[in-house]
Design a protein around this motif. Structure first.
Motif, PDB file in Angstrom:
ATOM      1  N   LEU A 265       0.789  -1.225   0.000  1.00 36.67           N
ATOM      2  CA  LEU A 265       0.000   0.000   0.000  1.00 36.67           C
ATOM      3  C   LEU A 265       0.826   1.282   0.000  1.00 36.67           C
ATOM      4  O   LEU A 265       0.262   2.367   0.157  1.00 36.67           O
ATOM      5  CB  LEU A 265      -0.935  -0.007   1.216  1.00 36.67           C
ATOM      6  N   GLY A 266       2.138   1.174  -0.184  1.00 41.64           N
ATOM      7  CA  GLY A 266       2.974   2.375  -0.165  1.00 41.64           C
ATOM      8  C   GLY A 266       2.565   3.406  -1.200  1.00 41.64           C
ATOM      9  O   GLY A 266       2.388   4.591  -0.887  1.00 41.64           O
ATOM     10  N   ASP A 267       2.393   2.979  -2.455  1.00 45.87           N
ATOM     11  CA  ASP A 267       2.013   3.923  -3.516  1.00 45.87           C
ATOM     12  C   ASP A 267       0.617   4.476  -3.279  1.00 45.87           C
ATOM     13  O   ASP A 267       0.347   5.652  -3.581  1.00 45.87           O
ATOM     14  CB  ASP A 267       2.084   3.237  -4.880  1.00 45.87           C
ATOM     15  N   THR A 268      -0.283   3.650  -2.754  1.00 50.72           N
ATOM     16  CA  THR A 268      -1.639   4.113  -2.460  1.00 50.72           C
ATOM     17  C   THR A 268      -1.612   5.233  -1.430  1.00 50.72           C
ATOM     18  O   THR A 268      -2.285   6.267  -1.584  1.00 50.72           O
ATOM     19  CB  THR A 268      -2.499   2.953  -1.930  1.00 50.72           C
ATOM     20  N   ILE A 269      -0.820   5.046  -0.375  1.00 52.02           N
ATOM     21  CA  ILE A 269      -0.736   6.053   0.677  1.00 52.02           C
ATOM     22  C   ILE A 269      -0.117   7.333   0.136  1.00 52.02           C
ATOM     23  O   ILE A 269      -0.569   8.448   0.445  1.00 52.02           O
ATOM     24  CB  ILE A 269       0.059   5.502   1.869  1.00 52.02           C
ATOM     25  N   ARG A 270       0.938   7.206  -0.691  1.00 55.26           N
ATOM     26  CA  ARG A 270       1.553   8.397  -1.280  1.00 55.26           C
ATOM     27  C   ARG A 270       0.550   9.156  -2.150  1.00 55.26           C
ATOM     28  O   ARG A 270       0.467  10.395  -2.105  1.00 55.26           O
ATOM     29  CB  ARG A 270       2.764   8.002  -2.116  1.00 55.26           C
ATOM     30  N   THR A 271      -0.209   8.422  -2.958  1.00 53.48           N
ATOM     31  CA  THR A 271      -1.192   9.056  -3.839  1.00 53.48           C
ATOM     32  C   THR A 271      -2.245   9.803  -3.047  1.00 53.48           C
ATOM     33  O   THR A 271      -2.581  10.957  -3.349  1.00 53.48           O
ATOM     34  CB  THR A 271      -1.864   7.997  -4.734  1.00 53.48           C
ATOM     35  N   MET A 272      -2.769   9.139  -2.012  1.00 55.26           N
ATOM     36  CA  MET A 272      -3.810   9.775  -1.209  1.00 55.26           C
ATOM     37  C   MET A 272      -3.263  10.940  -0.398  1.00 55.26           C
ATOM     38  O   MET A 272      -3.941  11.961  -0.231  1.00 55.26           O
ATOM     39  CB  MET A 272      -4.442   8.744  -0.283  1.00 55.26           C
ATOM     40  N   SER A 273      -2.043  10.801   0.102  1.00 53.61           N
ATOM     41  CA  SER A 273      -1.458  11.873   0.909  1.00 53.61           C
ATOM     42  C   SER A 273      -1.139  13.105   0.068  1.00 53.61           C
ATOM     43  O   SER A 273      -1.127  14.236   0.586  1.00 53.61           O
ATOM     44  CB  SER A 273      -0.177  11.378   1.592  1.00 53.61           C
ATOM     45  N   ALA A 274      -0.889  12.898  -1.233  1.00 53.11           N
ATOM     46  CA  ALA A 274      -0.580  14.024  -2.113  1.00 53.11           C
ATOM     47  C   ALA A 274      -1.836  14.766  -2.551  1.00 53.11           C
ATOM     48  O   ALA A 274      -1.760  15.882  -3.050  1.00 53.11           O
ATOM     49  CB  ALA A 274       0.183  13.537  -3.346  1.00 53.11           C
ATOM     50  N   GLY A 275      -2.996  14.110  -2.383  1.00 55.46           N
ATOM     51  CA  GLY A 275      -4.241  14.743  -2.805  1.00 55.46           C
ATOM     52  C   GLY A 275      -4.647  15.854  -1.857  1.00 55.46           C
ATOM     53  O   GLY A 275      -4.336  15.847  -0.664  1.00 55.46           O
ATOM     54  N   GLU A 276      -5.363  16.822  -2.400  1.00 54.16           N
ATOM     55  CA  GLU A 276      -5.792  17.967  -1.598  1.00 54.16           C
ATOM     56  C   GLU A 276      -7.226  17.800  -1.074  1.00 54.16           C
ATOM     57  O   GLU A 276      -7.593  18.405  -0.074  1.00 54.16           O
ATOM     58  CB  GLU A 276      -5.708  19.246  -2.439  1.00 54.16           C
ATOM     59  N   ARG A 277      -8.017  16.959  -1.730  1.00 55.42           N
ATOM     60  CA  ARG A 277      -9.435  16.893  -1.374  1.00 55.42           C
ATOM     61  C   ARG A 277      -9.742  15.783  -0.373  1.00 55.42           C
ATOM     62  O   ARG A 277     -10.668  15.897   0.420  1.00 55.42           O
ATOM     63  CB  ARG A 277     -10.283  16.685  -2.643  1.00 55.42           C
ATOM     64  N   THR A 278      -8.987  14.690  -0.419  1.00 48.40           N
ATOM     65  CA  THR A 278      -9.288  13.549   0.443  1.00 48.40           C
ATOM     66  C   THR A 278      -8.108  13.268   1.361  1.00 48.40           C
ATOM     67  O   THR A 278      -7.026  12.935   0.901  1.00 48.40           O
ATOM     68  CB  THR A 278      -9.597  12.296  -0.400  1.00 48.40           C
ATOM     69  N   ARG A 279      -8.330  13.418   2.670  1.00 50.00           N
ATOM     70  CA  ARG A 279      -7.300  13.095   3.647  1.00 50.00           C
ATOM     71  C   ARG A 279      -7.425  11.630   4.047  1.00 50.00           C
ATOM     72  O   ARG A 279      -8.504  11.055   4.021  1.00 50.00           O
ATOM     73  CB  ARG A 279      -7.429  13.983   4.888  1.00 50.00           C
ATOM     74  N   LEU A 280      -6.310  11.038   4.422  1.00 50.70           N
ATOM     75  CA  LEU A 280      -6.270   9.615   4.754  1.00 50.70           C
ATOM     76  C   LEU A 280      -5.804   9.446   6.182  1.00 50.70           C
ATOM     77  O   LEU A 280      -4.799  10.010   6.600  1.00 50.70           O
ATOM     78  CB  LEU A 280      -5.319   8.884   3.802  1.00 50.70           C
ATOM     79  N   ARG A 281      -6.546   8.626   6.928  1.00 48.48           N
ATOM     80  CA  ARG A 281      -6.145   8.241   8.274  1.00 48.48           C
ATOM     81  C   ARG A 281      -5.891   6.743   8.287  1.00 48.48           C
ATOM     82  O   ARG A 281      -6.678   5.968   7.719  1.00 48.48           O
ATOM     83  CB  ARG A 281      -7.231   8.597   9.287  1.00 48.48           C
ATOM     84  N   LEU A 282      -4.796   6.320   8.927  1.00 43.01           N
ATOM     85  CA  LEU A 282      -4.378   4.921   8.902  1.00 43.01           C
ATOM     86  C   LEU A 282      -4.523   4.282  10.281  1.00 43.01           C
ATOM     87  O   LEU A 282      -4.196   4.898  11.295  1.00 43.01           O
ATOM     88  CB  LEU A 282      -2.925   4.805   8.438  1.00 43.01           C
ATOM     89  N   ILE A 283      -4.985   3.028  10.282  1.00 44.83           N
ATOM     90  CA  ILE A 283      -5.053   2.215  11.496  1.00 44.83           C
ATOM     91  C   ILE A 283      -4.233   0.959  11.245  1.00 44.83           C
ATOM     92  O   ILE A 283      -4.457   0.261  10.250  1.00 44.83           O
ATOM     93  CB  ILE A 283      -6.504   1.824  11.842  1.00 44.83           C
ATOM     94  N   ASN A 284      -3.283   0.674  12.130  1.00 44.79           N
ATOM     95  CA  ASN A 284      -2.465  -0.535  12.034  1.00 44.79           C
ATOM     96  C   ASN A 284      -3.050  -1.589  12.968  1.00 44.79           C
ATOM     97  O   ASN A 284      -3.119  -1.370  14.186  1.00 44.79           O
ATOM     98  CB  ASN A 284      -1.018  -0.216  12.408  1.00 44.79           C
ATOM     99  N   CYS A 285      -3.481  -2.732  12.420  1.00 45.86           N
ATOM    100  CA  CYS A 285      -4.155  -3.732  13.242  1.00 45.86           C
ATOM    101  C   CYS A 285      -4.081  -5.099  12.565  1.00 45.86           C
ATOM    102  O   CYS A 285      -3.677  -5.211  11.405  1.00 45.86           O
ATOM    103  CB  CYS A 285      -5.618  -3.340  13.457  1.00 45.86           C
ATOM    104  N   ASP A 286      -4.478  -6.143  13.301  1.00 49.35           N
ATOM    105  CA  ASP A 286      -4.528  -7.470  12.698  1.00 49.35           C
ATOM    106  C   ASP A 286      -5.858  -7.666  11.976  1.00 49.35           C
ATOM    107  O   ASP A 286      -6.716  -6.765  11.976  1.00 49.35           O
ATOM    108  CB  ASP A 286      -4.288  -8.566  13.737  1.00 49.35           C
ATOM    109  N   HIS A 287      -6.056  -8.843  11.356  1.00 52.62           N
ATOM    110  CA  HIS A 287      -7.223  -9.011  10.490  1.00 52.62           C
ATOM    111  C   HIS A 287      -8.526  -9.020  11.286  1.00 52.62           C
ATOM    112  O   HIS A 287      -9.553  -8.531  10.794  1.00 52.62           O
ATOM    113  CB  HIS A 287      -7.086 -10.287   9.656  1.00 52.62           C
ATOM    114  N   ARG A 288      -8.509  -9.541  12.504  1.00 55.97           N
ATOM    115  CA  ARG A 288      -9.738  -9.524  13.316  1.00 55.97           C
ATOM    116  C   ARG A 288     -10.111  -8.098  13.691  1.00 55.97           C
ATOM    117  O   ARG A 288     -11.291  -7.713  13.622  1.00 55.97           O
ATOM    118  CB  ARG A 288      -9.542 -10.380  14.573  1.00 55.97           C
TER     119      ARG A 288
END
Length: 285
Positions: free
Chosen positions: A106-129
């Motif tokens: 997801l590295g490129d996805t995060i870079r793309t979203m972080s570079a955007g001006e209209r949609t901010r991205l918040r990340l949660i690090n967790c296991d599958h459950r």
């Protein structure tokens, strides 16, 4: 039923933390006051909304439903107010995923979203459950993980599939093989995840079925640390094929282990939100 917007908002924050102290701090109220709000909400609805599992608090199925509604209500209200005032919509879209997905997919996805001006991205690090619980409760809009069983109540789509491979030093006896089987690992010391991680269970079942005696070299959490121990000569390790192979090691496909598939999951109605659509479009399908 006497259900207030304030109670729903408070419960949404509690459902995010599943900890009364942290949720009360975010809401700027006392912990007893939050207890009262959650208890009265459960009494009004006539259903328990959370339960204790050992030392943890977990939402009941009804609690997940209420949390999902509360967050959706909060989102709709925020969207209405932003449109009414003419202000830009600033609430982030939330992605929940594990360490492997963030490191290798997801590295490129995060870079793309972080570079955007209209949609901010918040990340949660967790296991599958935790990821599934976050998506079901509305805490996260989208989740990414390896799933053994696809959820019936969520939309799930395959993102990427990788073989499981054995990492071995280039001078090891198995390094000359094109591929290996679990039986080939008889007598080896392996770097493995802690019990009862799904990968550990899978490895133990495969080795047992193959009749291969083995020993635990070390238990390690996460692909980077597991890989690091292999480079130090501590033992061999089976990892997902998306994990980069360090210098001095080689990767051999394990033919009698199934491939692993990362799935993207979201609630069926989530794509009505253009922020979610933008995130999904940024994934490396």
């Amino acid at each position: 039923m006497d259900v207030s917007v304030d109670a729903l908002t408070s419960f949404a924050v509690f459902a995010e933390h599943l900890n009364f102290t942290r949720a009360a701090e975010q809401l700027h109220i006392s912990q007893p006051a939050l207890h009262v709000k959650v208890r009265k909400l459960a009494e009004s609805l006539g259903r328990p909304l959370y339960r204790r599992d050992g030392r943890r608090l977990v939402l009941t199925a009804d609690g997940e439903t209420v949390a999902r509604f509360a967050r959706a209500h909060d989102e709709r209200l925020a969207h209405f107010l932003s449109e009414f005032s003419g202000a830009a919509r600033t609430r982030p879209v939330v992605l929940a995923a594990g360490q492997g997905a963030y490191l290798y997919l997801l590295g490129d996805t995060i870079r793309t979203m972080s570079a955007g001006e209209r949609t901010r991205l918040r990340l949660i690090n967790c296991d599958h459950r935790q990821m599934l619980a976050a998506v079901r409760s509305g805490h996260a809009h989208v989740g990414v993980s390896v799933l053994d069983v696809l959820p019936d109540d969520l939309t799930a789509a395959p993102l990427a599939t990788f073989p499981q491979v054995l990492l071995v030093p280039t001078g090891h006896r198995l390094a000359r093989r094109r591929s290996v089987t679990m039986r080939d690992l008889a007598g080896e010391s392996l770097v493995v995840p802690p019990s009862p991680r799904p990968q550990r269970i899978l490895l133990e079942q495969g080795l047992r079925s193959a009749g291969a005696d083995w020993t635990v070299a070390v238990e390690a959490e996460g692909w980077p640390l597991i890989t690091h121990f292999v480079t130090l000569g501590v033992g061999l390790a089976i990892v997902n094929g998306c994990v980069p192979v360090p210098r001095g090691l080689t990767a051999k496909p394990v033919t009698d282990l199934p491939s692993v598939t990362y799935h993207v999951v979201h609630r069926p109605e989530a794509t009505d939100d253009p922020r979610v659509t933008a995130l999904l479009d940024a994934f490396p399908w």
